[in-house]
Design an enzyme around this catalytic site. Structure first.
Site, PDB file in Angstrom:
ATOM      1  CG  ASP A 390      -1.628   1.253   1.232  1.00  0.00           C
ATOM      2  OD1 ASP A 390      -2.300   1.675   0.488  1.00  0.00           O
ATOM      3  OD2 ASP A 390      -2.005   1.728   2.654  1.00  0.00           O
ATOM      4  CE  LYS A 391      -0.267   7.531  -2.338  1.00  0.00           C
ATOM      5  NZ  LYS A 391       0.171   8.461  -1.318  1.00  0.00           N
ATOM      6  CD  GLU A 494      -7.205  23.122  -1.785  1.00  0.00           C
ATOM      7  OE1 GLU A 494      -8.221  23.316  -0.979  1.00  0.00           O
ATOM      8  OE2 GLU A 494      -7.176  23.901  -2.896  1.00  0.00           O
ATOM      9  CE  LYS A 558      -4.449  25.381  -4.983  1.00  0.00           C
ATOM     10  NZ  LYS A 558      -4.446  25.593  -3.760  1.00  0.00           N
ATOM     11  NE  ARG A 592       1.649  15.392  -2.944  1.00  0.00           N
ATOM     12  CZ  ARG A 592       0.690  14.257  -2.919  1.00  0.00           C
ATOM     13  NH1 ARG A 592       1.029  13.120  -2.860  1.00  0.00           N
ATOM     14  NH2 ARG A 592      -0.642  14.729  -3.119  1.00  0.00           N
ATOM     15  N   GLY A 673      -5.200   3.014  -3.495  1.00  0.00           N
ATOM     16  CA  GLY A 673      -6.468   3.689  -3.555  1.00  0.00           C
ATOM     17  C   GLY A 673      -6.211   5.194  -4.251  1.00  0.00           C
ATOM     18  CG  ASP A 674      -3.500   8.965  -3.042  1.00  0.00           C
ATOM     19  OD1 ASP A 674      -4.329   9.806  -3.676  1.00  0.00           O
ATOM     20  OD2 ASP A 674      -3.002   9.170  -2.194  1.00  0.00           O
ATOM     21  NE  ARG A 784      -8.421   8.169  -7.641  1.00  0.00           N
ATOM     22  CZ  ARG A 784      -8.788   8.799  -6.726  1.00  0.00           C
ATOM     23  NH1 ARG A 784      -9.079   8.397  -5.461  1.00  0.00           N
ATOM     24  NH2 ARG A 784      -8.593  10.078  -6.613  1.00  0.00           N
ATOM     25  CG  ASN A 813      -7.276   0.323   2.433  1.00  0.00           C
ATOM     26  OD1 ASN A 813      -6.798   0.769   3.375  1.00  0.00           O
ATOM     27  ND2 ASN A 813      -6.406   1.146   1.293  1.00  0.00           N
TER      28      ASN A 813
END
Length: 1189
Positions: A390-391, A494, A558, A592, A673-674, A784, A813
């Site tokens: 998983d991440k 954000e 942005k 990022r 899932g990202d 995803r 998950n």
């Protein structure tokens, strides 16, 4: 219509507040069960499972044979005692594991929930919640079942949830009640609610729900946006009410969890096969000896009938041979003694304790040790070929940090030492002091003071940079007390950006649907919010259009560099070049990135554009396309401000761990899932993906044909490279393990595939193509993906590759893939303990996986293999002597040794030395195991114990048994005692052979032991001493007087071992057995050394040299251009904010608050710095060049 049974259900009917009506459909209760047994079923079910083991059934069969007097040549207790011991130990272990599963189930089932019963809210346990109940949730509570949201404390029936347990994402997501129920906030109103929901049956699709609410003769469509799924957590919402649609095992979380599978190692499976082979060999030996008995009795035995008659019931030589067959089956059964399985369990238990006790896998911060939650899989840790990770929460910490930025061509964030070089992490000075700002977030840290200096000196570019960050977002602000701000960010990205602006003096204070209030350097300024151009995955950017108090209209934007850099005004070319260099640098560090730009708009143009936007927003058809064109029109010819770089903080040691595991020939696949951009960015951060790779293939097809075509093109590109190296050699057909040319291609490739594409790739007619393509790549990232898809990917590799798989994750998950993989590892992180409870091993940080596999796993595999090789060797050497003796005793099933030696051989004389080797042995120290990852490969290739090694072991055992029998037999044929009497007698021969055997196998284990401890010495030499002590005791006069029928070898040991001839015979036997082994190993070491031999030799040669510390440095990125864009944001929040549906009255009122007195600090500072001036080329200057459109 609903169906009464649960076998075939096309739709589900649920009526609110009507338990009796809903019960007739026999819906599942909310009680979950992951345990396997209860008090009644434990004994029969557990015994049934244990006797599925071939060995246990085999020993039960032998026990039955030993209870038949006519064929039993050994006492029944020699088998029943060890069998009961093995069954008991395994049963206790299984009961303990299941107890913890019961405990976990009870903990979840007994959670409290507020259920509306008879118009009154009552506290009920989760397991008592039923379909159709209305329950109340409060802030930060877990959702008890799959609910239809009816109403909430927020305006318009909104509520915020966190779905980390479902998809691993920590982003806040919004759900909304349908308008007709949103007003039902009172329990009396809800008690009268009798709506009926007709919806789809239970399924595992997390992102889809279809149904209809029927109430008051009207029907209302329902979607996933109206549902709260079990496993979610209610956030930033005081309360909400929901109607239970699915409960317990029918919830989408449980539908994705998968079943608990009984896991067995490859060595266990091989041992079952070998036991069958050995049993076949045993039968063959029994048949040979039985035939020999029948012939001997027919030809020779018949002559002795007068004084050696056949036993009662035996009337022919054939029947005598038949009974002899079963007698020899009993005698020779020690080729696979039951003590083998006892020893295996003890060794595995020892290895598990070593993992639990390993201080280097203990996390002091969380006070969490590593834990082996099962004892049956340790050696398989040394054979892993594929890791599925998983991440979020596994590779990363779920923490976003504003790390660096580029403003007007100047990069901020690097800290320099006194010599002007970039300071390392340990050399960093104190972080920037934000104490002057009373509204600063004390948790925020930044290390470059020059950025704050630029703010204080009035650099207008820097001011505009932070102004953009404080305005262009969808964050909600809540001020619980004076100066105590709480930001509710829909994504952590954000939140990090707005918090950075806050600390540098541009504090976002509040918003209404039409205004945003920012405290800029102590002065409160309210901007009119004209439009939010919302983010989505296609646009990869978001913009706001605001009107300043001076009346200027400006668009702030942005987004991804690949998108925004194409939309800049030509005047930005020089600045774009510099900023691009900075972006490359940030992306190279795994940060990022987002690009920031702005554009001034003329009043007339904006008015015309706004009218067109309004018409597009109300268009009956193609609304999204009309809006996208208008957004695209206004987001052009922008002025570049700079770029931000956010660090999605990896867990400590992740890049190094992945690099070392890759060197160990372990392939790592990330299943998350990202979003794709986020996952790819993390792939670069942790060095799974690099710019040195030949190509990164991205599969995003939405149809079967598109996905197939993209996979085909990827394979063709790889094959083109392969053909150039292999001179055009190409192999079309795949073998059972898919060993094709693709697996040996030139160059390094990576594959990135989205969830919707993966759904097609996993279909039966395409799964082989997908797997072949993926296995040819060095790294694979699946984005995803649903929990069930994670399990399907793992199952696919297990099915075709026949390789050992390991799955590691930290959330609910990840449970399904943890259960599906051969080995499941749970990270005890921030997402609860579901993954840990379902796992086989657990610890707190990903970096410990390196030590678990390369040290504990490799050692466990090595020890188990050496143990098994030696065990089969010593038992064949011990048992086959009976076979040779059969040809010299008339095939009478007489044993060579006395029955006490047979009983004690595997329990006392040879058990402890082999246990010590199996528990403590090492080939190289732990430091070398980590430094030389290639040492791990023998386990992956299964080189240390396989069918070939097994045959070598039994061949050595048979060779030893031949010498063990025939050397003493040949010597005793003509030997005499010191007094001239004949030496040869059965009892003396038995003692000589037994003593030779114990000495030879003790010397052999000494040769096999690679790491000597005090325990090894004590057990080996102690076992020899115990043999002689017990031997002399059993042959003593005292025991003979007490038990004359049991101990008949009185005085034999003393008489036999007093003869020099006997000792010479024992010495000769030992030398002839051991010297060939020593010679073979010496030649092998000299002519064909293994890597572990070379490492040991190097260690001896360089003993005094310090091990060089290899530190991984960040490589410069030259020649390639990769976007570092990743923004975990979702579409829809902009429209929500502009509609005002998520605004409270208190938020609206906050927009008109008076300026705070704290504004004076910036004015004072400016007076002090007044003579220093400011930089040229301000954004205000750029504003004068307003573009006419």
């Amino acid at each position: 219509m609903g169906v009464t049974g649960r076998c075939v259900v096309e739709e589900e009917r649920v009526r609110a507040n009507a338990r009796e009506y809903n019960e007739k459909f026999q819906y599942a209760s909310n009680c979950i069960k992951t345990s396997k047994y209860n008090i009644v079923t434990f004994l029969p079910v557990n015994l049934f499972e244990q006797f599925q083991e071939v060995a246990n059934t085999y020993f039960l069969f032998l026990l039955i044979l030993q209870l038949i007097p006519q064929i039993s040549s050994l006492s029944w207790f020699t088998t029943i005692v060890p069998l009961v011991l093995v069954l008991t130990i395994t049963a206790v272990k299984d009961a303990t594991d299941d107890y913890f599963r019961h405990k976990s189930d009870n903990q979840v089932n007994n959670r409290q929930s507020q259920v509306l019963i008879g118009g009154v809210l009552r506290q009920e346990q989760w397991m008592n919640v039923r379909v159709g109940d209305i329950i109340k949730l409060e802030n930060n509570q877990f959702v008890a079942a799959d609910l239809l949201l009816l109403s909430s404390s927020e305006p318009h029936g909104l509520c915020y949830i966190e779905t980390a347990e479902l998809d691993g994402e920590t982003n806040m997501k919004v759900r909304q009640a349908i308008p007709v129920t949103a007003e039902l906030g009172d329990t009396s109103q809800l008690a009268c609610f009798d709506g009926e929901v007709i919806c789809e049956p239970p399924n595992n699709k997390l992102d889809k729900f279809g149904g209809t609410l029927y109430w008051k003769e009207n029907k209302y469509p329902l979607s996933n946006q109206n549902m709260l799924l079990r496993g979610c957590v209610l956030r930033n919402t005081e309360w909400c009410f929901g109607l239970v649609i699915f409960a317990g095992p029918d919830t989408k979380l449980m539908q994705n969890s998968g079943r608990t599978k009984f896991k067995r190692t490859s060595i266990d499976r091989l041992m079952n096969t070998l036991v069958l082979w050995i049993f076949g060999f045993l039968v063959c030996m029994g048949v040979i000896l039985a035939i020999g008995n029948a012939i001997w009795e027919h030809e020779v035995g018949v002559c002795f009938q007068i004084y050696l008659p056949w036993d009662e019931g035996v009337h022919s030589a054939f029947f005598s041979g038949f009974l002899s067959f079963w007698s020899y089956i009993i005698i020779l059964n020690t080729v696979v003694p039951i003590s083998l399985y006892v020893s295996v369990e003890v060794i595995r238990l020892g290895h598990s304790y070593f993992i639990n006790w390993d201080k280097k896998m203990y996390c002091a911060k969380r006070r969490t040790p590593a834990e082996a939650r099962t004892t049956t899989l340790n050696e398989e840790l040394g054979q892993v070929e594929y890791i599925f990770s998983d991440k979020t929460g596994t590779l990363t910490q779920n923490i976003m940090v504003f790390s660096k930025c580029s403003v007007n061509g100047h990069s901020y964030g690097d800290v320099q030492d006194m010599l002007g070089h970039k300071a390392e992490l340990g050399e960093r000075p104190e972080p920037v002091d934000f104490s002057f700002n009373p509204l600063a977030d004390p948790r925020f840290q930044f290390w470059d003071p020059s950025l704050l200096e630029a703010v204080k000196l009035g650099d207008l570019h820097v001011h505009e940079f932070f102004r953009l960050l404080s305005l262009c977002h969808t964050v909600m602000s809540e001020e619980k007390s004076e100066g105590e701000l709480l930001y509710k960010a829909q994504s952590p990205d954000e939140g990090a950006l707005v918090t950075a602006a806050r600390n540098f003096g541009f504090v976002f204070r509040s918003r209404t649907p039409k205004t945003i209030t920012v405290q800029e350097l102590g002065q409160a300024i309210t901007y009119q919010l004209l439009a939010i151009l919302d983010f989505n995955n296609i646009r990869k950017r978001m913009s706001v259009i605001v009107r300043s108090p001076e009346g200027k209209i400006r668009l702030y934007c942005k987004g991804a560099d690949t998108i925004l850099l194409e939309r800049l005004h030509p005047l930005n070319q020089d600045l774009t070049s510099i900023t691009t260099d900075h972006l490359n640098e940030y992306a190279g560090e795994g940060l990022r990135t987002l690009v920031l730009a702005y554009r001034d708009l003329e009043e007339s143009y904006y008015k015309d554009w706004s009218e067109r936007l309004h018409r597009a927003g109300s268009a009956p058809e193609a609304r999204e396309d009309h809006l996208a064109r208008l957004y695209d029109e206004v987001e052009h010819d922008m002025m570049l401000l700079g770029a931000t770089a956010i660090e999605d903080k990896l867990q400590q040691g992740v890049p190094e761990t992945i690099a070392i595991l890759t060197l160990a020939n372990i392939k790592i696949w990330v299943l998350t899932g990202d979003k794709q951009e986020t996952a790819v960015n993390i792939g670069y951060s942790c060095k799974m993906l690099t710019d040195d790779m030949t190509e990164v293939f991205v599969v995003t097809g939405h149809t079967v044909l598109e996905v197939r075509e993209e996979l085909r093109k990827a394979r063709e590109k790889m094959m083109d490279a392969s053909r150039s190296v292999c001179n055009g050699f190409y192999q079309e057909k795949l073998s059972s393990k898919l060993t094709s040319v693709l697996e040996a291609i030139a160059g390094e490739y990576a594959l990135v595939i989205n969830g919707h594409s993966l759904a097609h790739a996993l279909e039966a007619d395409m799964e082989v193509e997908f797997l072949e393509t993926a296995c040819a790549c060095k790294a694979v990232i699946c984005c995803r993906v649903t929990p069930l898809q994670k399990a399907q990917v793992v199952e696919l590799v297990k099915k075709y590759k026949k390789a050992v798989t390991l799955a590691i994750g930290d959330g609910a998950n990840d449970v399904s893939m943890i259960k599906t993989a051969h080995i499941g590892v749970g990270i005890s992180g921030q997402e609860g303990i579901q993954a840990v409870l379902a796992s086989d091993y657990s610890f707190s940080q990903f970096k410990f996986l390196q030590r678990l596999l390369l040290v504990h796993g490799r050692w466990s595999y090595l020890r188990m293999c050496k143990f098994l090789c030696y065990f089969f060797y010593k038992n064949f050497a011990f048992t086959m002597v009976h076979f040779w003796f059969g040809f010299f005793c008339g095939f009478s099933a007489q044993t060579v040794y006395d029955q006490y030696f047979i009983t004690l051989y595997n329990i006392v004389y040879t058990s402890l030395p082999v246990l010590a080797m199996g528990v403590f042995d090492q080939d190289v120290p732990e430091q070398r195991s980590m430094e030389y990852p290639k040492l791990y490969e023998p386990g992956q290739l299964n080189l240390l114990f396989n069918k070939r090694e097994f045959f070598i072991c039994i061949a050595q055992g048979i060779y030893t048994s031949i010498l063990m029998f025939f050397i003493p037999y040949g010597v005793f044929a003509d030997a005499t005692r010191d007094d001239g009497a004949q030496l040869a007698d059965y009892q003396s021969f038995a003692v000589t052979v037994a003593t030779s055997l114990v000495i030879v196998v003790s010397v052999q284990i000494g040769l096999d032991t690679g790491f000597w401890t005090a325990i090894n010495h004590f057990f080996i030499w102690g076992s020899l001493a115990a043999y002689f002590a017990i031997l002399f005791t059993m042959h003593s006069d005292g025991l003979f007087r007490m038990f004359p029928n049991q101990f008949r070898f009185v005085g034999n040991a003393q008489n036999t071992l007093a003869q020099p001839t006997v000792w010479l015979t024992i010495a000769l036997t030992a030398v002839v057995c051991i010297v060939p082994v020593v010679a073979f190993r010496f030649l092998k070491l000299d002519l064909k050394p293994e890597l572990s031999d070379t490492v040991r030799y190097t260690q001896l040669v360089r003993k005094k040299q310090k091990t060089q510390h290899r530190c991984m440095r960040h490589a410069g990125r030259a020649g390639s251009r990769r976007s570092g864009y990743a923004f975990s944001h979702q579409e829809g929040f902009g429209e929500l904010i502009m509609s005002g549906k998520n605004m409270r009255l208190s938020s609206l009122a906050l927009s008109s608050f008076a300026p705070r007195p704290s504004a004076s600090w910036i004015d004072t500072l400016r007076k002090k710095k007044g003579g220093e001036g400011s930089r040229a080329g301000s954004p205000s200057g750029a504003a004068d060049k307003t573009l006419r459109v």
